[in-house]
Design a protein around this motif. Structure first.
Motif, short mmCIF file in Angstrom:
data_model
loop_
_atom_site.label_atom_id
_atom_site.label_comp_id
_atom_site.label_asym_id
_atom_site.label_seq_id
_atom_site.Cartn_x
_atom_site.Cartn_y
_atom_site.Cartn_z
N ARG A 105 97.47 -19.46 57.40
CA ARG A 105 97.41 -18.16 57.80
C ARG A 105 98.10 -17.05 57.06
NH1 ARG A 105 99.02 -18.09 64.24
NH2 ARG A 105 97.20 -19.34 64.96
N LEU A 106 99.14 -17.78 56.28
CA LEU A 106 99.70 -16.97 55.28
C LEU A 106 98.85 -16.44 54.17
CD1 LEU A 106 103.32 -18.51 55.26
CD2 LEU A 106 102.64 -16.41 56.04
N ALA A 107 98.10 -17.54 53.75
CA ALA A 107 97.08 -17.29 52.69
C ALA A 107 96.13 -16.28 52.94
CB ALA A 107 96.26 -18.87 52.33
N LYS A 108 95.66 -16.06 54.37
CA LYS A 108 94.67 -14.97 54.57
C LYS A 108 95.45 -13.74 54.45
CE LYS A 108 91.65 -18.24 57.46
NZ LYS A 108 91.46 -18.54 58.65
N GLN A 109 96.70 -13.88 54.60
CA GLN A 109 97.60 -12.71 54.48
C GLN A 109 97.95 -12.41 52.87
OE1 GLN A 109 98.28 -10.41 57.26
NE2 GLN A 109 96.75 -11.74 58.30
N GLY A 110 97.28 -12.97 51.94
CA GLY A 110 97.61 -12.75 50.71
C GLY A 110 98.59 -13.51 50.10
N VAL A 111 99.19 -14.33 50.65
CA VAL A 111 100.16 -15.27 50.11
C VAL A 111 99.81 -16.50 50.35
CG1 VAL A 111 102.76 -15.48 50.00
CG2 VAL A 111 101.97 -13.42 51.12
N LEU A 137 108.61 -17.60 50.57
CA LEU A 137 108.15 -16.05 50.63
C LEU A 137 109.11 -15.20 49.95
CD1 LEU A 137 107.17 -15.79 54.43
CD2 LEU A 137 105.77 -15.81 52.39
N ILE A 138 110.74 -15.55 50.06
CA ILE A 138 111.53 -14.91 49.17
C ILE A 138 111.47 -15.22 47.83
CG2 ILE A 138 114.01 -14.55 48.86
CD1 ILE A 138 114.48 -15.38 52.04
N GLU A 139 111.35 -16.37 47.38
CA GLU A 139 110.95 -16.72 46.06
C GLU A 139 109.76 -15.87 45.33
OE1 GLU A 139 110.82 -20.95 45.92
OE2 GLU A 139 112.71 -21.36 46.52
N ARG A 140 108.56 -15.77 46.12
CA ARG A 140 107.56 -15.19 45.58
C ARG A 140 107.70 -13.39 45.44
NH1 ARG A 140 102.85 -18.24 46.95
NH2 ARG A 140 103.37 -20.43 46.34
N GLY A 141 108.78 -13.07 46.20
CA GLY A 141 109.17 -11.49 46.19
C GLY A 141 108.25 -10.79 47.37
N ALA A 142 107.54 -11.74 48.02
CA ALA A 142 106.68 -11.26 49.14
C ALA A 142 107.80 -10.48 50.44
CB ALA A 142 105.80 -12.42 50.00
#
Length: 273
Positions: A105-111, A137-142
Motif C-alpha cells: 500500500r505504501l508503494a502505491k502511495q509513492g514510497v 519513512l522518516i529515514e526516507r524523508g517521506a
C-alpha cells in the motif's frame, strides 16, 4: 517483593534485548520476571547464560472478543508445547502477511521498498510493526516524525492501517491452557469497555479457561482503577497479576511492580509456586 509479568523485548516491539531487559529488571530489584512479547516466544532463544532472578516463560497473544481486539497473557507456559508453537507460527505468519500488505500500500502511495528496508533492518525472526515502517519513512524523508508517519500513512483509517484477523478469545485461551500455562487478561481497562461489557468479557474469559487479570499495568492507572480491578478479581474468583507492560525506559513504564499491588487478592504466581 518486586515482580513483573508483562514486558516486551526487541523480539517484538520493545527497545531492549532479552539480556538487556533482564539486566534492567535486576537493577530495579525485580525478583520474578516474565518476557511476554507479542505473539512470539523468540526471546527465550536469546537468553543470557546467567539469569539472577526467577524467569517465568510467557507470551502476550492477540485475539478478538465481540469484535474487540484484546490481549491475553500466557504465563508459565511450556515453551516446548507443540500446540503453542503451532499457534505462534500461525500468528507470526499473519503478522508477516500484514506487514507485506502495508508495504504494498505504501508503494502505491509513492514510497516503494519500505517493507524490504524494514525487514532488513530488524532481521528475520521478529514481526514487523507499524513503528518499524515509521522509522523507514522518516529515514526516507517521506515524513519528519513518528507522529507525522501515523498521521499521513499508518494511523487509524490511513493507507497503512491494515487490520489483522486475530483468532477468537476462546481459541487463544485453549492454546495457553494446552501448554500448561495460566491465561491472564492483559490491561482490562485499555479496551475502554463499559463496566457491564467488561463483566461480560470476564464471564466469557472464565468460561473459556481464563484464570486471572492484571490489576495494575504500568503506572498510568489510578488507585480507584486498581481498587476496581481488585474487586473484580474477588467477585469473579480470579487471580491477580501485575506488570509494567515495559517497552522502553520511560518514567511511567519502568520495569518492576510492587507485589503488594495485588493486595488481598490471590496472586497469579500462587498458580505455579
Amino acid at each position: 517483593m518486586r515482580v513483573d509479568f508483562h514486558t516486551h523485548t526487541t523480539l517484538s516491539d520493545g527497545s531492549l534485548s532479552p539480556a538487556e531487559l533482564i539486566a534492567r529488571a535486576v537493577e530495579q530489584g525485580v525478583e520474578v520476571l516474565s518476557l511476554t512479547d507479542h505473539d512470539t516466544l523468540a526471546a527465550y532463544q536469546h537468553l543470557p547464560e546467567d539469569i539472577p532472578l526467577t524467569l517465568i516463560p510467557g507470551i502476550e497473544l492477540s485475539c478478538v472478543w465481540s469484535g474487540v481486539t484484546v490481549h491475553v497473557l500466557g504465563l508459565n507456559v511450556d515453551l516446548a508445547s507443540v500446540d503453542l508453537q503451532c499457534a505462534v507460527a500461525g500468528q507470526d505468519q499473519a503478522r508477516e502477511l500484514r506487514a507485506q500488505k502495508i508495504g504494498e500500500r505504501l508503494a502505491k502511495q509513492g514510497v516503494p521498498g519500505v517493507y524490504e528496508t524494514a525487514r532488513a533492518a530488524v532481521g528475520e525472526g521478529r514481526a514487523l510493526g507499524r513503528p518499524d515502517f515509521a522509522r523507514v519513512l522518516i529515514e526516507r524523508g517521506a515524513v519528519s516524525s513518528f507522529n507525522q508517519a501515523f498521521d499521513r500513512f499508518l494511523g487509524a483509517g490511513k493507507v497503512g492501517d491494515v487490520k489483522m484477523h486475530w483468532p477468537e478469545l476462546g481459541t487463544v485461551i485453549q492454546w495457553i491452557v494446552a501448554s500448561g500455562g495460566v491465561a491472564v487478561l492483559a490491561h482490562p481497562l485499555h479496551y475502554k469497555l463499559t463496566r457491564t461489557k467488561l463483566r461480560r468479557l470476564l464471564v466469557d474469559f472464565m468460561e473459556a479457561g481464563g484464570r486471572g487479570i492484571e490489576v495494575a499495568n504500568g503506572r498510568q492507572w489510578s488507585d480507584a482503577d486498581i481498587d476496581f480491578l481488585r474487586s473484580l478479581c474477588k467477585s469473579f474468583g480470579l487471580m491477580a497479576s501485575v506488570g509494567s507492560d515495559f517497552h522502553a525506559q520511560t518514567p511511567w513504564s519502568e520495569v518492576g511492580c510492587d507485589a503488594s499491588l495485588v493486595s488481598n487478592c490471590v496472586p497469579v504466581w500462587s498458580a505455579w509456586q
